[in-house]
Design a protein around this motif. Structure first.
Motif, short mmCIF file in Angstrom:
data_model
loop_
_atom_site.label_atom_id
_atom_site.label_comp_id
_atom_site.label_asym_id
_atom_site.label_seq_id
_atom_site.Cartn_x
_atom_site.Cartn_y
_atom_site.Cartn_z
N LEU A 1 0.93 -1.27 -0.07
CA LEU A 1 0.10 -0.25 0.15
C LEU A 1 0.91 1.32 0.04
O LEU A 1 0.57 2.38 -0.73
CB LEU A 1 -1.09 -0.05 1.23
N GLN A 2 2.06 1.09 0.86
CA GLN A 2 2.90 2.29 0.89
C GLN A 2 3.31 2.69 -0.75
O GLN A 2 3.62 3.84 -1.02
CB GLN A 2 3.99 1.81 1.77
N LEU A 3 3.84 1.53 -1.37
CA LEU A 3 4.25 1.77 -2.84
C LEU A 3 3.27 2.36 -3.56
O LEU A 3 3.58 3.27 -4.48
CB LEU A 3 4.80 0.54 -3.02
N GLU A 4 2.08 1.81 -3.52
CA GLU A 4 0.86 2.15 -4.48
C GLU A 4 0.53 3.69 -3.81
O GLU A 4 0.22 4.45 -4.87
CB GLU A 4 -0.37 1.37 -3.97
N LEU A 58 -6.18 5.32 0.14
CA LEU A 58 -5.05 4.58 0.29
C LEU A 58 -4.36 5.11 1.86
O LEU A 58 -3.78 4.22 2.49
CB LEU A 58 -3.87 5.02 -0.81
N ARG A 59 -4.57 6.27 2.06
CA ARG A 59 -4.03 6.78 3.51
C ARG A 59 -4.64 6.23 4.71
O ARG A 59 -4.08 5.87 5.74
CB ARG A 59 -4.17 8.25 3.63
N SER A 60 -6.09 6.18 4.46
CA SER A 60 -6.79 5.51 5.29
C SER A 60 -6.33 4.20 5.67
O SER A 60 -6.50 3.51 6.80
CB SER A 60 -8.31 5.79 5.26
N ARG A 61 -6.40 3.13 4.80
CA ARG A 61 -6.09 1.77 4.87
C ARG A 61 -4.60 1.72 5.56
O ARG A 61 -4.51 0.85 6.00
CB ARG A 61 -6.08 1.00 3.34
N ILE A 62 -3.57 2.39 5.09
CA ILE A 62 -2.44 2.32 5.49
C ILE A 62 -2.48 2.54 7.08
O ILE A 62 -1.85 1.96 7.79
CB ILE A 62 -1.21 3.32 4.82
N ASN A 80 -7.13 14.02 -3.60
CA ASN A 80 -7.68 13.14 -4.39
C ASN A 80 -8.15 11.97 -3.45
O ASN A 80 -7.66 11.64 -2.54
CB ASN A 80 -6.61 12.56 -5.48
N PRO A 81 -9.74 11.53 -3.95
CA PRO A 81 -10.20 10.36 -3.16
C PRO A 81 -9.29 9.09 -3.33
O PRO A 81 -9.27 8.48 -2.17
CB PRO A 81 -11.57 10.11 -3.89
N LYS A 82 -8.56 8.86 -4.18
CA LYS A 82 -7.60 7.64 -4.10
C LYS A 82 -6.61 7.64 -3.25
O LYS A 82 -6.33 6.85 -2.50
CB LYS A 82 -7.24 7.44 -5.52
N VAL A 83 -6.03 8.89 -3.13
CA VAL A 83 -4.89 9.14 -2.24
C VAL A 83 -5.70 8.88 -0.66
O VAL A 83 -4.97 8.51 0.23
CB VAL A 83 -4.18 10.44 -2.46
N THR A 84 -6.66 9.52 -0.42
CA THR A 84 -7.09 9.49 0.89
C THR A 84 -7.86 8.02 1.37
O THR A 84 -7.37 7.81 2.35
CB THR A 84 -8.59 10.37 0.86
N LEU A 127 -3.82 -0.37 8.88
CA LEU A 127 -2.94 -1.73 9.08
C LEU A 127 -1.61 -1.11 9.97
O LEU A 127 -1.35 -2.15 10.68
CB LEU A 127 -2.17 -1.90 7.55
N GLU A 128 -1.30 0.22 10.10
CA GLU A 128 -0.52 0.68 10.88
C GLU A 128 -0.75 0.29 12.18
O GLU A 128 0.01 -0.20 13.40
CB GLU A 128 0.05 1.85 10.96
N ARG A 129 -2.24 0.82 12.70
CA ARG A 129 -2.37 0.33 13.92
C ARG A 129 -2.77 -1.11 14.44
O ARG A 129 -2.37 -1.28 15.51
CB ARG A 129 -3.88 1.03 13.99
#
Length: 510
Positions: free
Chosen positions: A258-261, A279-283, A273-277, A286-288
């Motif tokens: 996900l970080q690479l994406e 990806l940040r929420s999913r990351i 951008n919604p896609k960036v938002t 996973l980090e938590r």
């Protein structure tokens, strides 16, 4: 109307005494004046304006006719004429004459004539008349001396004044050039960073610094991102480098993907951008979830572990690099600000500098013209000193006349007789014009527009005719005898007849 000659002859006979008186008086005045006028001796000299032997277009460019005219006016000044007349005793009773009479007499006896023309020599003829030939020659020689002296002194004075003027002008303009040069140098020193001469260099430097600023900002952003990634990896894995895929858990492997994406998405889309938002929420999720699983292993790692030391060293290196990049960015921004201010001031400085340089060029042109004129004045002075310029030379000097040139005695006597005849004829026609009496049949017809049948003239007796003729003869004899006697008495005891003739001529404007 027919001309009645017999009638007019009879009228002329009747008016003969008065007409004869006019004729005798005028003739006597003319003859006596012609006899008694003193002889006049006239001498003449001629001067020539010679072209310069060396012509360089200086003072010799003065028109020769104009120069002679100026010399003539200076010669015939009141002081010169009075001094010359008293020096040579031109008039017999000069001590009793008024200055105005002396000047008038000298002007009347002086004749100056100038001749010039295209492709012709410029000449001046000077003549003087006097009752004595020696006096006439002396006066004319004095005239020639004054003319030559005046021409020479005038040319020398003009050369000296011209040379002095241009020397002062060259000195003044040289000082103006020095002052203007100092102004230009001071202006360039005060505005050394904003002159139009190096504006191309500063524009190129500005473009280079703008590119450099863009590169430094990209490097700073890259350093910041690298530091964030290093901290993120250490917080996630407890290591400085990302673990290999063989050692990673499924959550960690998914987090890395996900970080690479996210990195690829940030290279294409913006932060909002919604896609960036997404990806940040999913990351973050996973980090938590991975933090709990790695907290136990992280607790085992102490502050003095090699990983912490390496992290601190890496962070210090990145901070130092970031600090250097920020300093370079600030220096670049400061230099860009100075360049923008200097470029903005270049146009106004260019206008001011152009005005200063234009004034300098104008002064330089005047200085060059003054130097050329000074050289010309020095050449003129040299030509004048060597007497090779324009000169006035005497080609025919004044000589003592041996024979009188006047007066023209026959002409004066004839003029007196002619004046007498003119006055007699004028008297006859004036009396005829003023007489309105009717004396002939033709006058009856012209006045009354009638034709008389017959006219009866006045019939004189023999005695009346003899009386009339005797009276006419006595009148003629009285005129023939009395007029000469009266003129002799006036000339002897009252005033000379030639003075009367002179006054009459003067009053008549002749």
């Amino acid at each position: 109307m027919n001309f009645d000659l017999r009638f007019y002859l009879s009228l002329m006979v009747r008016r003969m005494p008065v007409m004869l008186a006019f004729l005798l008086i005028c003739s006597a005045l003319g003859v006596v004046t012609a006899i008694n006028l003193p002889p006049v001796y006239q001498t003449t000299a001629r001067l020539l304006v010679e072209d310069p032997q060396i012509s360089v277009g200086g003072i010799d460019g003065v028109d020769a006719a104009e120069q002679l005219q100026v010399i003539e006016q200076r010669l015939l000044t009141r002081a010169n004429l009075i001094d010359i007349a008293q020096k040579f005793k031109v008039f017999k009773e000069i001590d009793q004459m008024s200055p105005d009479a002396i000047v008038e007499g000298m002007v009347q006896q002086t004749r100056i004539r100038r001749t010039s023309g295209r492709n012709q020599a410029t000449l001046m003829t000077v003549s003087f008349s006097a009752e004595n030939g020696v006096v006439a020659a002396n006066v004319l020689n004095e005239y020639l001396s004054l003319i030559q002296e005046d021409a020479s002194s005038s040319r020398e004075e003009k050369v000296d004044n011209t040379l002095s003027f241009f020397e002062q002008e060259v000195e003044r303009l040289s000082a103006d050039l020095d002052q203007q040069s100092i102004r230009i140098v001071d202006f360039k020193n005060e505005n050394a960073d904003a002159l139009p001469d190096d504006v191309e260099f500063r524009l190129g430097r500005q473009s280079f610094l703008q590119e450099r600023l863009s590169r430094l900002e990209r490097d700073r952003a890259s350093t910041i991102r690298q530091r964030e990634d290093l901290v993120s990896i250490f917080e996630t894995t407890g290591r400085l480098s990302a673990p290999s895929t063989a050692q990673m858990t499924p959550q960690e492997l998914q987090l890395s993907e996900l970080q690479l994406e996210l990195d690829r998405a940030l290279g294409i889309y913006s932060e909002s951008n919604p896609k960036v938002t997404l990806l940040r929420s999913r990351i973050e999720q996973l980090e938590r979830s991975t933090i709990g699983s790695t907290s136990e292993g992280s607790a085992l790692v102490g502050d003095g572990t090699p990983e912490n030391v390496m992290l601190e060293a890496s962070l210090a290196e990145l901070s130092s690099r970031l600090l250097g990049q920020e300093e370079e960015i600030n220096d670049t921004l400061e230099e860009l600000s100075k360049l923008a201010a200097s470029i903005a001031a270049t146009s106004s400085n260019g206008i001011a500098l152009s005005a200063l340089e234009r004034d300098y060029a104008n002064i330089q042109n005047r200085y060059n013209a003054a130097v050329n004129s000074l050289d010309q004045a020095r050449i003129d002075e040299r030509i004048e000193l060597t007497a090779r310029g324009q000169r006035i030379t005497v080609i025919e000097g004044a000589s003592v006349p041996q024979d009188p040139s006047g007066p023209n005695r026959p002409r004066i006597a004839a003029a007196g007789i002619g004046a007498g005849l003119g006055l007699a004829g004028g008297f006859f026609f004036l009396m005829e014009f003023l007489n309105r009496k009717i004396r002939r049949p033709a006058e009856i017809k012209s006045h009354f527009n009638i034709t008389p049948i017959a006219t009866i003239p006045y019939m004189e007796s023999r005695q009346e005719k003899m009386v009339r003729r005797a009276f006419l003869l006595i009148a003629v004899l009285a005129v023939l005898i009395g007029v000469p006697i009266a003129l002799w008495y006036v000339d002897t005891n009252v005033i000379p007849l030639e003075l009367i003739a002179d006054r009459v001529i003067e009053k008549a404007g002749l």
